[in-house]
Design an enzyme around this catalytic site. Sequence first.
Site, short mmCIF file in Angstrom:
data_model
loop_
_atom_site.label_atom_id
_atom_site.label_comp_id
_atom_site.label_asym_id
_atom_site.label_seq_id
_atom_site.Cartn_x
_atom_site.Cartn_y
_atom_site.Cartn_z
N ASP A 179 53.26 -32.48 45.18
CA ASP A 179 51.82 -32.73 45.17
C ASP A 179 51.13 -31.38 45.32
O ASP A 179 51.15 -30.78 46.39
CB ASP A 179 51.42 -33.68 46.30
CG ASP A 179 49.99 -34.18 46.17
OD1 ASP A 179 49.17 -33.51 45.51
OD2 ASP A 179 49.69 -35.24 46.73
N ARG A 199 47.92 -30.70 44.89
CA ARG A 199 46.47 -30.78 45.09
C ARG A 199 46.03 -30.01 46.33
O ARG A 199 46.75 -29.91 47.31
CB ARG A 199 46.03 -32.24 45.19
CG ARG A 199 46.22 -32.97 43.88
CD ARG A 199 45.88 -34.42 43.99
NE ARG A 199 46.88 -35.11 44.79
CZ ARG A 199 46.91 -36.43 44.96
NH1 ARG A 199 45.99 -37.19 44.41
NH2 ARG A 199 47.86 -36.99 45.69
#
Length: 135
Positions: free
Chosen positions: A64, A66
């Site tokens: 991930d 982000r």
Amino acid sequence: SKRCDCGDQLMKSLDLIGQHHGILLYLRQEGRGIGLINKLKAYNLQDLGLNTVDANVHLGLEIDARDYGIAVEMLTQIGVQQVHLLTNNPDKIEALENSPIHVASRVPLIMTPKEENINYLKTKREAMGHLFDLL
């Protein structure tokens, strides 16, 4: 994509936000921050049997990628000091809890699993620590 619960979560979020006069922040971080092209490559690997986490790792990408700092900045700029955060993602909770924004509560977004996304949801829960039980 029918492989995830993103669209269903967005629709439920918009309904809740409308009822409670909330705010939606859209961050252009498709595919958990790896972009659409890499997400399509990961989908090809998933078709071969890898889960979403293993597919990203196989491609040399973060599970991930982000960054929620921009969300904190956006909220700060418009004067938000406290939120009722709609999420199942512990990383989003942590990002806001480690910011000037007070998380008054976490509102879970529980979606009914579909045949196309049940394995994806299991992976999110088991490998990424997402906060939901499968119905």
